[in-house]
Scaffold this active site. Structure first.
Site, PDB file in Angstrom:
ATOM      1  N   CYS A 170       0.808  -1.241  -0.046  1.00  0.00           N
ATOM      2  CA  CYS A 170       0.049  -0.061   0.010  1.00  0.00           C
ATOM      3  C   CYS A 170       0.824   1.317   0.024  1.00  0.00           C
ATOM      4  O   CYS A 170       0.863   1.885  -0.887  1.00  0.00           O
ATOM      5  CB  CYS A 170      -0.777  -0.004   1.255  1.00  0.00           C
ATOM      6  SG  CYS A 170      -2.497  -1.143   0.994  1.00  0.00           S
ATOM      7  N   ILE A 171       1.582   1.591   1.090  1.00  0.00           N
ATOM      8  CA  ILE A 171       2.201   2.655   1.227  1.00  0.00           C
ATOM      9  C   ILE A 171       3.060   3.159   0.143  1.00  0.00           C
ATOM     10  O   ILE A 171       3.189   4.431  -0.158  1.00  0.00           O
ATOM     11  CB  ILE A 171       2.876   2.932   2.516  1.00  0.00           C
ATOM     12  CG1 ILE A 171       1.704   2.537   3.607  1.00  0.00           C
ATOM     13  CG2 ILE A 171       3.383   4.437   2.881  1.00  0.00           C
ATOM     14  CD1 ILE A 171       2.191   2.569   5.031  1.00  0.00           C
TER      15      ILE A 171
END
Length: 451
Positions: A281-282
């Site tokens: 995600c990040i």
């Protein structure tokens, strides 16, 4: 947000199938998102049809063998043998499902642009098997507009219409692998629908097995929620990574600064520096937003700067190691033997997705170093899209004799079940990027350097 009562007879019948759990729920993609989702649905009493393109995953689920360490594969195997869980590679099996939840990867291209091929392929294949009266929910993190602009036309190409014949929604995954405090069923679920009846149906489905649902205006808004969550984390991690570089130059310990700052009971939230960002995600999601923002001619300088800082931390670790080897042992990286401690992107999980350790190995070896790794959660490196040359490498044992053979050890991931006192006591040089040596009582050792 107030949910709209259903008027469409097709929607009303679908709601009954959901509330009575009379029909199976389909899941496309049995990875770190899809498999925990299947487990939560099965525990709530839903039959589940799980589809994945990888036949090895299907075999492992059936045998009760774990490819995601923190999940109970014995329980999943029992669900398979009882008939409640049907793992398969056949997309046609989803014709029997009341709802189909899409949990496929959304990576970046090498140009840092959204790579939606897994969503597109799923949408095309699903359109062939889509039936009237089904709910389709995309869970894959993506830029605002994907569900409406990309997935919806693909599904409607089969002749059925969203909102009339089938119902479409977006509900972003919020998985945190290895976090026992928050699991699929205990984490609030944001939901946006392609129309009010889709929102009502999706909220009814998730309301059967999660603690709280959070309905929002539409699919674009729900997609923006997930992007916002991960941009928030990426930017704050970038800030603390930059502070680390500044404070290091000043001779100030950033970890001590953070520990003191977080005693303030308001107006501050601790984030921690590291060797770079990992996970699906990040490191990825902010670039989905920056790419989409170009369509509206809106600059995203702040987000892009955060990405540059975070991606640059791996090179900082390499430079720091080179400096320490030269200063302490008059040795260069070229020809040095290096041991990486931790390959997973976060502690106590077997998840290597986007792990900075993989890039770190490549950079170190590019400088002429000989690199090995130790990770109790990753006995061997599985195939990855961006680092195919590392596939098959195996974790070495962590013993006093082994440690003494390396010129330096780098703590990249601070797993709890690694003996860092042993590492410090027997390694020639330890570069600690996670402050792990503090908790081992060895932070002041002469051979320890902060990464």
């Amino acid at each position: 947000m107030t949910l709209t009562p259903l008027q469409n007879p097709i929607a009303i019948r679908l709601l009954d199938r959901i509330e009575t759990r009379a029909a199976a729920i389909g899941i496309v993609g049995l990875g770190y998102v899809g498999l925990p989702l299947a487990q939560a649905l099965l525990r709530a009493g839903f039959p589940v049809i799980g589809v994945d393109t990888d036949p090895d995953k299907i075999k492992e689920i059936t045998k009760g063998e774990s490819y995601i360490r923190h999940l109970d594969f014995t329980e999943l195997s029992r669900f398979v043998h009882s008939g409640a869980f049907r793992p398969t590679i056949d997309m046609a099996a989803l014709a029997d499902a009341a709802a189909i939840l899409i949990c496929v990867p959304t990576p970046l291209t090498c140009q840092r642009e959204p790579d939606l091929r897994f969503i597109v392929e799923t949408g095309k294949n699903l359109a062939v098997h889509l039936r009237q009266g089904q709910l389709v929910v995309l869970e894959s993190t993506t830029y605002p507009g994907t569900t409406r602009e990309v997935l919806k036309p693909l599904l409607e190409a089969g002749g059925l219409k969203s909102g009339a014949d089938f119902f479409l929604a977006f509900s972003p995954e919020r998985e945190d692998p290895g976090n026992s405090a928050f699991q699929t069923s205990t984490t609030p679920k944001v939901i946006g629908g392609d129309g009010p009846e889709a929102l009502t149906l999706a909220s009814a489905l998730y309301g059967q097995f999660v603690a709280k649902t959070v309905p929002v205006k539409d699919t674009d808004t729900a997609e923006a929620v997930k992007i916002t969550e991960n941009v928030f984390r990426a930017v704050n991690i970038a800030l603390v990574n930059e502070l680390k570089l500044v404070f290091d130059a000043m001779g100030i310990d950033v970890w001590e600064v953070i520990d003191a700052a977080k005693t303030k009971p308001f107006g501050y939230m601790p984030f921690y520096p590291g060797p770079g960002l990992g996970g699906h995600c990040i490191p990825i999601d902010p670039f989905y937003l920056t790419w989409k923002a170009r369509e509206y001619e809106v600059p995203t300088r702040f987000i892009e700067l955060a990405g540059e800082i975070n991606s640059g931390m791996v090179r900082h670790v390499v430079r720091r190691l080179a400096d320490e080897l030269n200063r302490r042992a008059a040795k260069s990286l070229n020809g040095a033997s290096i041991l990486l401690l931790g390959l997973a992107y976060k502690k106590n999980v077997d998840d290597m997705r986007e792990s900075p350790a993989l890039r770190l190995i490549e950079l170190l070896e590019g400088a002429g170093a000989h690199v090995s790794y130790h990770d109790p959660f990753i006995p061997s490196i599985r195939p990855t899209r961006n680092h195919p040359g590392l596939t098959g490498r195996t974790s070495c044992d962590l013993t006093p004799k082994t440690l003494a053979t390396y010129d330096a050890a780098i703590i990249v991931t601070d797993h709890d079940n690694v003996d860092y006192a042993l590492v410090v006591d027997h390694a020639k040089l330890v570069l600690d990027t996670r402050n792990a040596c503090v908790h081992a009582g060895r932070a002041g050792a002469a051979n320890v350097a902060k990464g």
